[in-house]
Design an enzyme around this catalytic site. Structure first.
Site, PDB file in Angstrom:
ATOM      1  N   SER A  38       0.800  -1.235   0.000  1.00 12.21           N
ATOM      2  CA  SER A  38       0.000   0.000   0.000  1.00 12.21           C
ATOM      3  C   SER A  38       0.828   1.279   0.000  1.00 12.21           C
ATOM      4  CB  SER A  38      -0.983  -0.011   1.174  1.00 12.21           C
ATOM      5  OG  SER A  38      -1.939  -1.005   0.952  1.00 12.21           O
ATOM      6  N   LYS A  88      -9.350  -5.793  10.491  1.00  8.08           N
ATOM      7  CA  LYS A  88     -10.447  -5.342   9.626  1.00  8.08           C
ATOM      8  C   LYS A  88     -11.829  -5.484  10.265  1.00  8.08           C
ATOM      9  CE  LYS A  88      -8.372  -5.993   5.091  1.00  8.08           C
ATOM     10  NZ  LYS A  88      -8.545  -6.562   3.761  1.00  8.08           N
ATOM     11  N   GLY A 148     -13.765 -20.983  -1.682  1.00  3.94           N
ATOM     12  CA  GLY A 148     -13.277 -20.396  -0.434  1.00  3.94           C
ATOM     13  C   GLY A 148     -14.424 -19.784   0.336  1.00  3.94           C
TER      14      GLY A 148
HETATM   15  P1  NAP Z   1      -8.848 -16.478   5.050  1.00  5.32           P
HETATM   16  O1  NAP Z   1      -9.922 -15.673   5.689  1.00  5.32           O
HETATM   17  O2  NAP Z   1      -7.809 -17.094   5.900  1.00  5.32           O
HETATM   18  O3  NAP Z   1      -9.586 -17.644   4.204  1.00  5.32           O
HETATM   19  C1  NAP Z   1      -8.841 -18.630   3.562  1.00  5.32           C
HETATM   20  C2  NAP Z   1      -9.743 -19.524   2.700  1.00  5.32           C
HETATM   21  O4  NAP Z   1      -8.876 -20.382   1.938  1.00  5.32           O
HETATM   22  C3  NAP Z   1     -10.678 -20.425   3.495  1.00  5.32           C
HETATM   23  O5  NAP Z   1     -11.843 -20.636   2.753  1.00  5.32           O
HETATM   24  C4  NAP Z   1      -9.872 -21.735   3.592  1.00  5.32           C
HETATM   25  O6  NAP Z   1     -10.685 -22.870   3.706  1.00  5.32           O
HETATM   26  C5  NAP Z   1      -9.213 -21.743   2.212  1.00  5.32           C
HETATM   27  N1  NAP Z   1      -7.970 -22.520   2.195  1.00  5.32           N
HETATM   28  C6  NAP Z   1      -6.818 -22.219   2.820  1.00  5.32           C
HETATM   29  N2  NAP Z   1      -5.891 -23.160   2.552  1.00  5.32           N
HETATM   30  C7  NAP Z   1      -6.498 -24.065   1.752  1.00  5.32           C
HETATM   31  C8  NAP Z   1      -6.075 -25.303   1.157  1.00  5.32           C
HETATM   32  N3  NAP Z   1      -4.839 -25.767   1.351  1.00  5.32           N
HETATM   33  N4  NAP Z   1      -6.943 -25.974   0.379  1.00  5.32           N
HETATM   34  C9  NAP Z   1      -8.194 -25.500   0.193  1.00  5.32           C
HETATM   35  N5  NAP Z   1      -8.670 -24.351   0.737  1.00  5.32           N
HETATM   36  C10 NAP Z   1      -7.826 -23.658   1.513  1.00  5.32           C
HETATM   37  O7  NAP Z   1      -8.045 -15.638   3.947  1.00  5.32           O
HETATM   38  P2  NAP Z   1      -8.604 -14.381   3.112  1.00  5.32           P
HETATM   39  O8  NAP Z   1      -8.344 -13.149   3.876  1.00  5.32           O
HETATM   40  O9  NAP Z   1      -9.996 -14.694   2.683  1.00  5.32           O
HETATM   41  O10 NAP Z   1      -7.605 -14.298   1.858  1.00  5.32           O
HETATM   42  C11 NAP Z   1      -7.670 -15.278   0.839  1.00  5.32           C
HETATM   43  C12 NAP Z   1      -6.825 -14.872  -0.379  1.00  5.32           C
HETATM   44  O11 NAP Z   1      -7.314 -13.694  -0.982  1.00  5.32           O
HETATM   45  C13 NAP Z   1      -5.349 -14.608  -0.059  1.00  5.32           C
HETATM   46  O12 NAP Z   1      -4.559 -15.246  -1.047  1.00  5.32           O
HETATM   47  C14 NAP Z   1      -5.224 -13.114  -0.207  1.00  5.32           C
HETATM   48  O13 NAP Z   1      -3.915 -12.776  -0.593  1.00  5.32           O
HETATM   49  C15 NAP Z   1      -6.242 -12.841  -1.317  1.00  5.32           C
HETATM   50  N6  NAP Z   1      -6.673 -11.415  -1.325  1.00  5.32           N
HETATM   51  C16 NAP Z   1      -6.380 -10.649  -2.418  1.00  5.32           C
HETATM   52  C17 NAP Z   1      -6.749  -9.290  -2.437  1.00  5.32           C
HETATM   53  C18 NAP Z   1      -6.399  -8.418  -3.633  1.00  5.32           C
HETATM   54  O14 NAP Z   1      -6.460  -7.187  -3.493  1.00  5.32           O
HETATM   55  N7  NAP Z   1      -6.083  -8.966  -4.784  1.00  5.32           N
HETATM   56  C19 NAP Z   1      -7.430  -8.745  -1.343  1.00  5.32           C
HETATM   57  C20 NAP Z   1      -7.732  -9.569  -0.263  1.00  5.32           C
HETATM   58  C21 NAP Z   1      -7.344 -10.904  -0.250  1.00  5.32           C
HETATM   59  P3  NAP Z   1     -11.190 -23.421   5.147  1.00  5.32           P
HETATM   60  O15 NAP Z   1     -12.454 -22.682   5.473  1.00  5.32           O
HETATM   61  O16 NAP Z   1     -11.397 -24.865   4.916  1.00  5.32           O
HETATM   62  O17 NAP Z   1     -10.080 -23.155   6.123  1.00  5.32           O
END
Ligand code: NAP
Length: 306
Positions: A38, A88, A148
Site C-alpha cells: 500500500s 479489519k 473459499g
Molecule cells: P482467510 O480468511 O484465511 O480464508 C482462507 C480460505 O482459503 C478459506 O476458505 C480456507 O478454507 C481456504 N484454504 C486455505 N488453505 C487451503 C487449502 N490448502 N486448500 C483449500 N482451501 C484452503 O483468507 P482471506 O483473507 O480470505 O484471503 C484469501 C486470499 O485472498 C489470499 O490469497 C489473499 O492474498 C487474497 N486477497 C487478495 C486481495 C487483492 O487485493 N487482490 C485482497 C484480499 C485478499 P477453510 O475454510 O477450509 O479453512
C-alpha cells in the site's frame, strides 16, 4: 480478509515532493505491515496527481492497543488509513460511521477522517467490482461460483449479491465455513445460495463466473489449484483469482486451457487503493488517469521484483 498483500523487502519509494507542515498524512494499520504494497501504491497515486500527501505503515503490535491507536490518530488529525489483517473486523466498533456494504461484509479496510471520528468503508469489494467493470464483466443475472469461504470470499459474496447475481455456489474445504457464509449472505440478500465441498462440482451449471478466493496457488502452493480436475474448468466462462503473485496461478492456467477469460488479483489490489484514495481526497479519477496510473503502479511493482 487478510487483505493487504505482501511484497519483497526492497519496497522503498522515493518521495519526489517536499514534505512540509501542510503535508497530509495517511497510512496503513495492521500487523505485520512492513511488507505492505500500500505505501508504494498510495505514494505513486499522490505523486501522479501532484498532491501534497504522504502515506506510510503504522504497525499496531498489540490488538488491545487498537482503540488507543485510532483515538490517537484522530487526535493527531491523520486523514485516512487502510486497515489490514488482523484488524479489519475489530476496527468497526471504533468508528462513528460505517458504509452499508462494509457492514454486510463485516470488514472495513479504509478509514476516512471526519470531525467526529473515522468513517469506515470496504474498498476491497469496490475494487474487485471496478476491476470486473474494467474487463467488461457484468454480474447481473449471472451464476457465480466462489471457491473459499474466508474473509475475501465474504467480500466477494456480498459484492456479487449486491450487483444482482442470479445464484451463488460456495465451494469450500470446510463445508461448515461455507454454510456460515451462505447464512450471512441470506441475512442481507434474497438470493439463491448453496454451499458444497470442493469435490461436489459435477452438478454445477455451465457458463459461470468463478472467483478463486483461497490462498492456494501462491508461495509454496504455487503449483496447486483448489480443484484440479479439468472438467470443472469447462463450466467457467470467466475465472477470477484474487491472487496476483504469481500473475497466472495454476487455477488461472487451468481455466485458460479450457477457454475461459481470466483475470488475476492485481486489478482488485490497484482499484481498492484508488477507491480509498478517492474517498480520502473527495475526487473521482477519470478513465484516462486510471489507465496511466495503473501502468505506473505496475511498473513500480515490477521494479520491486527485479
Ligand atoms: P482467510 O480468511 O484465511 O480464508 C482462507 C480460505 O482459503 C478459506 O476458505 C480456507 O478454507 C481456504 N484454504 C486455505 N488453505 C487451503 C487449502 N490448502 N486448500 C483449500 N482451501 C484452503 O483468507 P482471506 O483473507 O480470505 O484471503 C484469501 C486470499 O485472498 C489470499 O490469497 C489473499 O492474498 C487474497 N486477497 C487478495 C486481495 C487483492 O487485493 N487482490 C485482497 C484480499 C485478499 P477453510 O475454510 O477450509 O479453512
Amino acid at each position: 480478509m487478510k487483505g493487504d498483500l505482501l511484497m519483497p523487502m526492497n519496497n522503498q519509494r522515493k518521495i519526489n515532493h517536499k514534505i512540509s507542515g501542510a503535508t497530509k498524512v495517511f497510512g496503513i494499520i495492521g500487523q505485520p505491515v512492513k511488507h505492505s504494497l500500500s505505501p508504494m501504491i498510495q505514494n505513486t497515486i499522490s505523486s501522479f496527481l501532484n498532491h501534497d500527501n504522504i502515506y506510510t505503515a503504522f504497525p499496531v503490535l498489540e490488538p488491545n492497543k487498537l482503540h488507543q491507536a485510532i483515538q490517537g490518530a484522530h487526535a493527531l488529525g491523520i486523514q485516512g488509513f487502510n486497515v489490514t489483517h488482523p484488524y479489519k473486523q475489530d476496527v468497526i466498533s471504533l468508528l462513528t460511521h460505517v458504509d452499508p456494504l462494509a457492514l454486510k461484509i463485516g470488514a472495513v479496510n479504509t478509514l476516512k477522517y471526519e470531525d467526529e471520528g473515522y468513517s469506515g468503508y470496504n474498498t476491497d469489494a469496490q475494487g474487485l467490482y471496478q476491476s470486473l467493470v474494467q474487463h467488461g464483466i457484468s454480474l447481473k443475472g449471472q451464476d457465480i461460483i466462489i471457491i473459499g469461504a474466508g474473509g475475501a470470499a465474504r467480500a466477494v459474496a456480498m459484492m456479487v449479491a449486491d450487483h444482482g447475481a442470479n445464484r451463488i455456489y460456495i465451494l469450500n474445504r470446510t463445508m461448515n465455513n461455507g454454510k456460515l457464509l451462505a447464512i450471512e449472505v441470506k441475512k442481507h440478500y434474497n438470493i439463491d445460495i448453496k454451499y458444497l465441498s470442493l469435490e461436489e462440482w459435477d452438478g454445477l451449471p455451465q457458463s459461470t463466473i468463478c472467483f478463486q478466493t483461497t490462498s492456494l496457488g501462491m508461495g509454496q502452493t504455487k503449483d496447486q489449484a483448489p480443484i484440479e480436475e479439468d472438467g470443472f474448468y469447462e463450466k467457467i466462462t470467466t475465472a477470477v483469482d484474487l491472487i496476483y503473485s504469481p500473475s497466472k496461478t495454476t487455477f488461472l492456467k487451468k481455466a485458460e486451457k479450457q477457454g475461459s477469460y481470466i483475470i488475476n488479483g492485481f486489478g482488485m489490489l490497484f482499484y481498492q487503493a484508488v477507491k480509498a484514495y478517492e474517498i480520502w481526497n473527495n475526487l473521482v479519477l477519470t478513465n484516462s488517469q486510471l489507465a496511466s496510473l495503473q501502468e505506473q503502479v505496475e511498473k513500480e511493482y515490477q521494479s520491486f521484483n527485479e
